[in-house]
Design a protein around this motif. Structure first.
Motif, PDB file in Angstrom:
ATOM      1  N   ALA A 184      50.495   4.754  62.033  1.00  0.00           N
ATOM      2  CA  ALA A 184      51.842   4.522  61.504  1.00  0.00           C
ATOM      3  C   ALA A 184      52.370   5.751  60.768  1.00  0.00           C
ATOM      4  CB  ALA A 184      51.847   3.310  60.583  1.00  0.00           C
ATOM      5  N   ALA A 185      51.487   6.504  60.136  1.00  0.00           N
ATOM      6  CA  ALA A 185      51.905   7.698  59.396  1.00  0.00           C
ATOM      7  C   ALA A 185      52.341   8.814  60.338  1.00  0.00           C
ATOM      8  CB  ALA A 185      50.776   8.178  58.495  1.00  0.00           C
ATOM      9  N   GLY A 186      51.826   8.813  61.554  1.00  0.00           N
ATOM     10  CA  GLY A 186      52.106   9.897  62.480  1.00  0.00           C
ATOM     11  C   GLY A 186      53.260   9.665  63.432  1.00  0.00           C
ATOM     12  N   ARG A 187      53.978   8.580  63.285  1.00  0.00           N
ATOM     13  CA  ARG A 187      55.061   8.330  64.243  1.00  0.00           C
ATOM     14  C   ARG A 187      56.251   9.223  63.961  1.00  0.00           C
ATOM     15  NH1 ARG A 187      58.809   3.167  63.503  1.00  0.00           N
ATOM     16  NH2 ARG A 187      59.687   3.775  61.529  1.00  0.00           N
ATOM     17  N   LYS A 188      57.059   9.441  64.965  1.00  0.00           N
ATOM     18  CA  LYS A 188      58.200  10.363  64.882  1.00  0.00           C
ATOM     19  C   LYS A 188      59.231   9.944  63.847  1.00  0.00           C
ATOM     20  CE  LYS A 188      57.771  11.043  69.742  1.00  0.00           C
ATOM     21  NZ  LYS A 188      58.290  10.468  70.955  1.00  0.00           N
ATOM     22  N   ALA A 189      59.476   8.646  63.728  1.00  0.00           N
ATOM     23  CA  ALA A 189      60.517   8.155  62.827  1.00  0.00           C
ATOM     24  C   ALA A 189      60.066   8.086  61.369  1.00  0.00           C
ATOM     25  CB  ALA A 189      60.989   6.777  63.288  1.00  0.00           C
ATOM     26  N   GLY A 190      58.849   8.497  61.073  1.00  0.00           N
ATOM     27  CA  GLY A 190      58.334   8.433  59.713  1.00  0.00           C
ATOM     28  C   GLY A 190      57.342   7.296  59.544  1.00  0.00           C
ATOM     29  N   ALA A 191      56.671   7.306  58.423  1.00  0.00           N
ATOM     30  CA  ALA A 191      55.617   6.323  58.176  1.00  0.00           C
ATOM     31  C   ALA A 191      56.170   4.902  58.094  1.00  0.00           C
ATOM     32  CB  ALA A 191      54.869   6.661  56.895  1.00  0.00           C
ATOM     33  N   ILE A 192      55.354   3.947  58.505  1.00  0.00           N
ATOM     34  CA  ILE A 192      55.707   2.531  58.489  1.00  0.00           C
ATOM     35  C   ILE A 192      54.850   1.860  57.423  1.00  0.00           C
ATOM     36  CG2 ILE A 192      55.867   0.424  59.867  1.00  0.00           C
ATOM     37  CD1 ILE A 192      55.275   2.255  62.315  1.00  0.00           C
ATOM     38  N   PRO A 193      55.424   0.981  56.597  1.00  0.00           N
ATOM     39  CA  PRO A 193      54.586   0.240  55.657  1.00  0.00           C
ATOM     40  C   PRO A 193      53.655  -0.716  56.397  1.00  0.00           C
ATOM     41  CG  PRO A 193      56.876  -0.499  55.509  1.00  0.00           C
ATOM     42  CD  PRO A 193      56.841   0.655  56.462  1.00  0.00           C
ATOM     43  N   VAL A 194      52.403  -0.758  55.929  1.00  0.00           N
ATOM     44  CA  VAL A 194      51.365  -1.586  56.542  1.00  0.00           C
ATOM     45  C   VAL A 194      50.667  -2.372  55.449  1.00  0.00           C
ATOM     46  CG1 VAL A 194      49.194  -1.569  57.852  1.00  0.00           C
ATOM     47  CG2 VAL A 194      50.955   0.151  58.347  1.00  0.00           C
ATOM     48  N   ASP A 195      50.413  -3.655  55.693  1.00  0.00           N
ATOM     49  CA  ASP A 195      49.650  -4.458  54.738  1.00  0.00           C
ATOM     50  C   ASP A 195      48.941  -5.571  55.495  1.00  0.00           C
ATOM     51  OD1 ASP A 195      48.558  -5.267  52.336  1.00  0.00           O
ATOM     52  OD2 ASP A 195      50.475  -5.528  51.335  1.00  0.00           O
ATOM     53  N   VAL A 196      48.053  -6.260  54.793  1.00  0.00           N
ATOM     54  CA  VAL A 196      47.300  -7.374  55.371  1.00  0.00           C
ATOM     55  C   VAL A 196      47.915  -8.682  54.882  1.00  0.00           C
ATOM     56  CG1 VAL A 196      45.041  -8.503  55.497  1.00  0.00           C
ATOM     57  CG2 VAL A 196      45.188  -5.996  55.459  1.00  0.00           C
ATOM     58  N   ILE A 197      48.070  -9.632  55.791  1.00  0.00           N
ATOM     59  CA  ILE A 197      48.591 -10.952  55.436  1.00  0.00           C
ATOM     60  C   ILE A 197      47.565 -11.671  54.574  1.00  0.00           C
ATOM     61  CG2 ILE A 197      49.331 -13.200  56.343  1.00  0.00           C
ATOM     62  CD1 ILE A 197      50.105 -11.665  58.954  1.00  0.00           C
ATOM     63  N   ASP A 198      48.027 -12.273  53.501  1.00  0.00           N
ATOM     64  CA  ASP A 198      47.142 -13.042  52.631  1.00  0.00           C
ATOM     65  C   ASP A 198      46.443 -14.131  53.452  1.00  0.00           C
ATOM     66  OD1 ASP A 198      47.038 -15.731  50.840  1.00  0.00           O
ATOM     67  OD2 ASP A 198      46.598 -13.947  49.622  1.00  0.00           O
ATOM     68  N   MET A 199      45.134 -14.254  53.262  1.00  0.00           N
ATOM     69  CA  MET A 199      44.340 -15.202  54.036  1.00  0.00           C
ATOM     70  C   MET A 199      44.833 -16.640  53.875  1.00  0.00           C
ATOM     71  SD  MET A 199      40.185 -15.643  54.178  1.00  0.00           S
ATOM     72  CE  MET A 199      39.981 -13.889  54.093  1.00  0.00           C
ATOM     73  N   ARG A 200      45.218 -17.007  52.673  1.00  0.00           N
ATOM     74  CA  ARG A 200      45.707 -18.366  52.431  1.00  0.00           C
ATOM     75  C   ARG A 200      47.039 -18.603  53.145  1.00  0.00           C
ATOM     76  NH1 ARG A 200      45.694 -19.721  46.457  1.00  0.00           N
ATOM     77  NH2 ARG A 200      43.551 -19.253  46.903  1.00  0.00           N
ATOM     78  N   ASP A 201      47.946 -17.620  53.050  1.00  0.00           N
ATOM     79  CA  ASP A 201      49.234 -17.758  53.736  1.00  0.00           C
ATOM     80  C   ASP A 201      49.041 -17.831  55.244  1.00  0.00           C
ATOM     81  OD1 ASP A 201      50.572 -17.706  51.319  1.00  0.00           O
ATOM     82  OD2 ASP A 201      50.975 -15.549  51.420  1.00  0.00           O
ATOM     83  N   TYR A 202      48.108 -17.054  55.762  1.00  0.00           N
ATOM     84  CA  TYR A 202      47.823 -17.079  57.198  1.00  0.00           C
ATOM     85  C   TYR A 202      47.213 -18.426  57.593  1.00  0.00           C
ATOM     86  CZ  TYR A 202      46.450 -15.453  61.813  1.00  0.00           C
ATOM     87  OH  TYR A 202      46.325 -15.308  63.169  1.00  0.00           O
ATOM     88  N   GLY A 203      46.250 -18.883  56.838  1.00  0.00           N
ATOM     89  CA  GLY A 203      45.559 -20.128  57.145  1.00  0.00           C
ATOM     90  C   GLY A 203      46.465 -21.346  57.091  1.00  0.00           C
ATOM     91  N   THR A 204      47.439 -21.314  56.187  1.00  0.00           N
ATOM     92  CA  THR A 204      48.372 -22.445  56.067  1.00  0.00           C
ATOM     93  C   THR A 204      49.650 -22.225  56.879  1.00  0.00           C
ATOM     94  OG1 THR A 204      49.363 -21.512  54.056  1.00  0.00           O
ATOM     95  CG2 THR A 204      47.529 -23.082  53.770  1.00  0.00           C
ATOM     96  N   MET A 205      49.709 -21.096  57.593  1.00  0.00           N
ATOM     97  CA  MET A 205      50.880 -20.747  58.403  1.00  0.00           C
ATOM     98  C   MET A 205      52.154 -20.778  57.560  1.00  0.00           C
ATOM     99  SD  MET A 205      50.140 -19.959  61.577  1.00  0.00           S
ATOM    100  CE  MET A 205      48.521 -19.232  61.356  1.00  0.00           C
ATOM    101  N   ASN A 206      52.067 -20.168  56.381  1.00  0.00           N
ATOM    102  CA  ASN A 206      53.191 -20.121  55.457  1.00  0.00           C
ATOM    103  C   ASN A 206      54.138 -18.989  55.868  1.00  0.00           C
ATOM    104  OD1 ASN A 206      54.953 -19.912  53.292  1.00  0.00           O
ATOM    105  ND2 ASN A 206      53.376 -20.370  51.775  1.00  0.00           N
ATOM    106  N   GLY A 207      54.999 -19.296  56.829  1.00  0.00           N
ATOM    107  CA  GLY A 207      55.914 -18.291  57.357  1.00  0.00           C
ATOM    108  C   GLY A 207      56.838 -17.696  56.322  1.00  0.00           C
ATOM    109  N   LYS A 208      57.282 -18.507  55.359  1.00  0.00           N
ATOM    110  CA  LYS A 208      58.175 -18.002  54.315  1.00  0.00           C
ATOM    111  C   LYS A 208      57.468 -16.957  53.461  1.00  0.00           C
ATOM    112  CE  LYS A 208      61.131 -19.209  50.395  1.00  0.00           C
ATOM    113  NZ  LYS A 208      61.023 -17.849  49.929  1.00  0.00           N
ATOM    114  N   ALA A 209      56.237 -17.230  53.054  1.00  0.00           N
ATOM    115  CA  ALA A 209      55.495 -16.279  52.214  1.00  0.00           C
ATOM    116  C   ALA A 209      55.227 -14.972  52.962  1.00  0.00           C
ATOM    117  CB  ALA A 209      54.190 -16.895  51.732  1.00  0.00           C
ATOM    118  N   VAL A 210      54.867 -15.074  54.222  1.00  0.00           N
ATOM    119  CA  VAL A 210      54.586 -13.866  55.004  1.00  0.00           C
ATOM    120  C   VAL A 210      55.879 -13.099  55.266  1.00  0.00           C
ATOM    121  CG1 VAL A 210      53.574 -12.959  57.134  1.00  0.00           C
ATOM    122  CG2 VAL A 210      52.526 -14.937  56.001  1.00  0.00           C
ATOM    123  N   PHE A 211      56.967 -13.808  55.547  1.00  0.00           N
ATOM    124  CA  PHE A 211      58.262 -13.160  55.720  1.00  0.00           C
ATOM    125  C   PHE A 211      58.668 -12.442  54.429  1.00  0.00           C
ATOM    126  CE2 PHE A 211      62.901 -13.391  55.185  1.00  0.00           C
ATOM    127  CZ  PHE A 211      63.272 -12.506  56.198  1.00  0.00           C
TER     128      PHE A 211
END
Length: 104
Positions: free
Chosen positions: A69-96
């Motif tokens: 992501a840091a090496g792309r032409k348009a500049g770096a992209i923010p990257v993070d990991v989805i919280d395990m609880r939000d993923y497990g409960t399919m909490n779309g609002k929290a992930v959004f």
């Protein structure tokens, strides 16, 4: 319009999360494109995305994605990991909301 990529291992459960995130975006009045791909397919779309969230099952790939992501032409992209609880409960609002916070 912002584009959010969810990186996963196979994409089954992540596609459900995409649907829930799209509903959260609609409720918030935010126009965005949200989609999921396996880690192996992520490099081919880096120039098209504004934010990358990794599923907990592929969190060990965060460093590799950040490097790409840091090496792309348009500049770096923010990257993070989805919280395990939000993923497990399919909490779309929290992930959004997490994606929106990364996008500023």
């Amino acid at each position: 319009m912002k584009t959010i990529l969810l990186v996963c291992s196979a994409g089954m459960s992540t596609s459900l999360l995409v649907t829930k995130m799209e509903a959260a975006a609609k409720d918030a009045g935010v126009e965005c494109k949200i989609f999921a791909l396996p880690f192996s397919d992520a490099p081919r779309v880096l120039e098209e995305v504004d934010c990358i969230l990794l599923g907990p099952q592929v969190r060990f790939q965060k460093g590799a994605i950040e490097k790409m992501a840091a090496g792309r032409k348009a500049g770096a992209i923010p990257v993070d990991v989805i919280d395990m609880r939000d993923y497990g409960t399919m909490n779309g609002k929290a992930v959004f909301d997490k994606a929106m916070s990364l996008l500023g």
